[in-house]
Every structure is written in C-alpha cells, then in structure tokens.
Scaffold this active site. Structure first.
Site, short mmCIF file in Angstrom:
data_model
loop_
_atom_site.label_atom_id
_atom_site.label_comp_id
_atom_site.label_asym_id
_atom_site.label_seq_id
_atom_site.Cartn_x
_atom_site.Cartn_y
_atom_site.Cartn_z
N LYS A 129 1.62 -3.35 4.51
CA LYS A 129 2.16 -4.23 3.47
C LYS A 129 3.61 -3.87 3.16
O LYS A 129 3.96 -2.70 3.03
CB LYS A 129 1.31 -4.12 2.19
N ASP A 183 -2.46 3.27 0.29
CA ASP A 183 -1.25 4.01 0.68
C ASP A 183 -1.40 5.54 0.68
O ASP A 183 -0.47 6.25 0.26
CB ASP A 183 -0.09 3.61 -0.24
N CYS A 237 1.64 1.06 -6.71
CA CYS A 237 0.92 0.20 -5.75
C CYS A 237 -0.53 -0.07 -6.15
O CYS A 237 -1.05 -1.15 -5.88
CB CYS A 237 1.01 0.80 -4.36
#
Ligand code: TIU
Length: 223
Positions: free
Chosen positions: A128, A23, A161
């Site tokens: 995701k 990310d 994450c």
C-alpha cells in the site's frame, strides 16, 4: 461467538472474519529503517512481535483469514506523492539507500515483514502506498470476494496506519476490533489516545480487546 470486548461485547463469526496485520516491516521495527529515519525509537515496536505472532497463530488455527499489509512504494516512486517524500527533515527519505536497501521501496529488505511474522503460503499480502490499507489497493475487493464482515487489527503504528485503516474499514461497513497489545506506537500517549477514541461514543470506530481474550474465545469455540 461473543467476545467480551470494550466498550461492549462483540458478536462475530470466524468464518466471516479476517485478521489484518498492518505493516510489521523491518522498515518500522528495526534500526536503520523508515521509522528510525523519522527520529523514532524502534525498540517499543519490537516488543509486540511475539504477541502478534500468537494472534496470527490463533487466528490461523480458528480458520480466520490472515491478511498482511506493507507500506511501500514502487522503485520509480510513481506512487509516492512528493508531498510525502519531501516533508520534514528525515535522516533518510523514501527511496534513499539505507542499511536495509532503499527506504520503503517494494522488494527491498527493509520493506519485508519481519521473519517471525512471515506470511504463510496463500495468505494475502497488500502493498500500500498510503497509511490506509484501502487507498489504492485491492483490499476492498478481496474482502468483498471473501464475504468478510468483521476485521481484527494488529500491527504498527496504532495512531497512523492502524487507525487510518480502521477508519477506512468502519466507513465501509466492517465491524472493527483492535487487539490492544498486538499494536504499538512510537508514542505511548498516542497509542493510549487512539485506543480510547476508537472505542468511545459507543464504538464510534470499533471495539478493543487484548490478544489473550481473543485467543480464549476462539479456543473455547473450537473445543
Ligand atoms: N505503518 C505506519 O504506521 N506508517 C508510519 O509512517 N507510521 C508512523 O508512525 N510514522
């Protein structure tokens, strides 16, 4: 090859190792995105971009597969639980228009990976909807097809994450290694605690090492 990791050395083979960069998107790293909308100071995260770039370059040179993830949702928000979108009082909610397009929506400028860390042609990019990269994605199928056994982790944020994905991977039988200076949190104390809890209890979730240590062992093996 043997990496002098914590809490004890990690034996891994680059041929069965993948780097997962979590990310590193404009929405978390630049002002006006999702991270900032939650009230966070994004400058902390910007600081790791050069280190993540070094880790990516070293892994590519060593033949380690590089996989990128992006937390983002479909434009119709069908994959965004209302509980996620409606929680709290952010200045912008997921799907709202902001300075980098609609917040955390796939295809919008904010959902893109920062240009310094752009995926190379052919590298896997996983979009995701959750914090973990295995939930509702093809990541597990890709890793099974590739015969991957060890995962190196970098990216943001350490305790959200990154840690969620490491725990998912650990439960699926992967050896997990976190590059401690190639990950960052909006909360330094949370980053430190996540690193400690990952490697505690005999690497209950995984190993940790600094990027320089990982790159040195890869270069030594190359030579
Ligand atoms: N990628 C990721 O960590 N998503 C988050 O929402 N992180 C926060 O720390 N908010």
């Amino acid at each position: 090859m043997i990496l002098d990791a914590r809490p004890f050395p990690l034996d891994f083979d680059p041929a069965t190792t993948a780097l997962i960069v979590i990310d590193m998107q404009r929405d978390f790293i630049e002002p006006g995105g999702f991270g900032a909308s939650l009230g966070n100071d994004v400058t902390l995260l910007q600081a790791i971009v050069p280190t993540v770039a070094d880790l990516i370059a070293g892994c590519r040179a060593a033949g380690i597969a590089v996989i990128h993830t992006r937390e983002c949702h479909r434009p119709d928000l069908a994959d965004c639980p209302p509980a996620k979108r409606l929680r709290g009082s952010p200045s912008l909610r997921i799907g709202d228009p902001g300075p980098m397009g609609r917040v955390l929506i796939m295809g919008e400028p904010g959902a893109e990976i920062v240009p310094e860390l752009a995926p190379a042609p052919g590298e896997i990019v996983i979009d995701k909807p959750g914090k973990g990269a295995f939930y509702a994605t093809d990541l597990g199928a890709h890793l099974a097809r590739m015969g991957t056994r060890t995962l190196i982790f970098a990216g943001v944020t350490t305790e959200v994450c990154v840690q969620t994905t490491m725990r998912e991977a650990n439960d699926r039988g992967f050896d997990c290694l976190l590059a401690t200076d190639a990950t960052e949190s909006y909360f330094p104390a949370f980053k430190a605690a996540a690193i400690e809890m990952i490697r505690a209890q005999g690497a209950i979730v995984g190993w940790t090492a600094r990027t320089g240590q990982i790159l040195r062992v890869l270069e030594t093996a190359d030579a």
